[in-house]
Write a protein that holds these residues in place. Sequence first.
Motif, short mmCIF file in Angstrom:
data_model
loop_
_atom_site.label_atom_id
_atom_site.label_comp_id
_atom_site.label_asym_id
_atom_site.label_seq_id
_atom_site.Cartn_x
_atom_site.Cartn_y
_atom_site.Cartn_z
N GLY A 20 0.82 -1.21 0.00
CA GLY A 20 0.00 0.00 0.00
C GLY A 20 0.85 1.26 0.00
O GLY A 20 0.59 2.20 -0.75
N ASP A 102 -3.58 -3.88 -5.97
CA ASP A 102 -2.75 -4.16 -4.80
C ASP A 102 -3.35 -5.31 -3.98
O ASP A 102 -4.52 -5.27 -3.61
N ARG A 147 -7.26 -2.22 12.26
CA ARG A 147 -7.53 -3.40 11.42
C ARG A 147 -7.68 -4.64 12.29
O ARG A 147 -6.86 -4.91 13.14
MG MG Z 1 -2.20 -3.00 2.03
#
Ligand code: MG
Length: 206
Positions: A20, A102, A147
């Motif tokens: 990322g 990605d 996350r």
């Molecule tokens: Mg990522």
Amino acid sequence: FDNEKVTVIFVLGGPGAGKGTQCANLVKDFGFCHLSAGDLLRAEQNREGSQYGEMIRQYIREGQIVPMEVTVKLLENAMRATLAENHEGDGWADGKGRFLIDGFPRKLDQAAKFDQEVCLSTCVLFFTTTEEEMSKRLLERGKTSGREDDNEESIKKRFLVYKEQTMPVIEHYSKEEKVETIDASVSIEEVHETARGVVEKLFANK
Ligand code: MG
Ligand code: UP5
């Protein structure tokens, strides 16, 4: 999609390798549209009324690969929306849609489906570093990322799935001579330099 009109570069590498981060840098250099499969799945998970929300949450927490129909559809929709917005050369310098995809494809079946039903990729940028380094980065990010998979238990499962299911994808594209391996163990700036060089060469040859 018409391969004359769109360029797709897959960005792969283990969890926390820096996919990322480097995509964001390449967007600044080359004006790509960056689509992270993981981000699209997390957005779908949180979309009100999504029939897949709970399923996606469970797969991601367990580090498992969400059934490909869902992910390929999300990617396809996002590509279509981007191309519609940038209609006829007012966004893309050369009139082409350039996509960095990605974290996808992470399993052979997804790769085949995308190649057949969406379009062929030009190349695969493959960011590599050690598990130790990736784990360190993810645990550090986990302090603030929110996350649900940035914890020790999920990270272990993500590494396992990566080795068992995603490495064969890299091997598959290696045979097609599409893989550009980039050492991601150095600083963000150094990795960026290498990645930029690879993409420049790629476009020079096109
Ligand atoms: Mg990522
Ligand atoms: N960092 C980055 N580069 C650094 C460097 N060179 N030196 C020092 N630090 C560096 O980076 C991670 C952290 O490391 C950041 O804090 C960064 O600052 C630092 P990042 O760029 O976010 O790494 P990235 O490789 O993108 O890590 P990510 O966690 O996003 O990788 P994953 O592949 O695990 O996550 P993704 O979002 O792609 O997928 C998550 C889950 O979604 C999967 O496990 C799976 O369950 C599901 N999924 C599917 O089911 N299907 C798909 O097709 C895709 C995902």
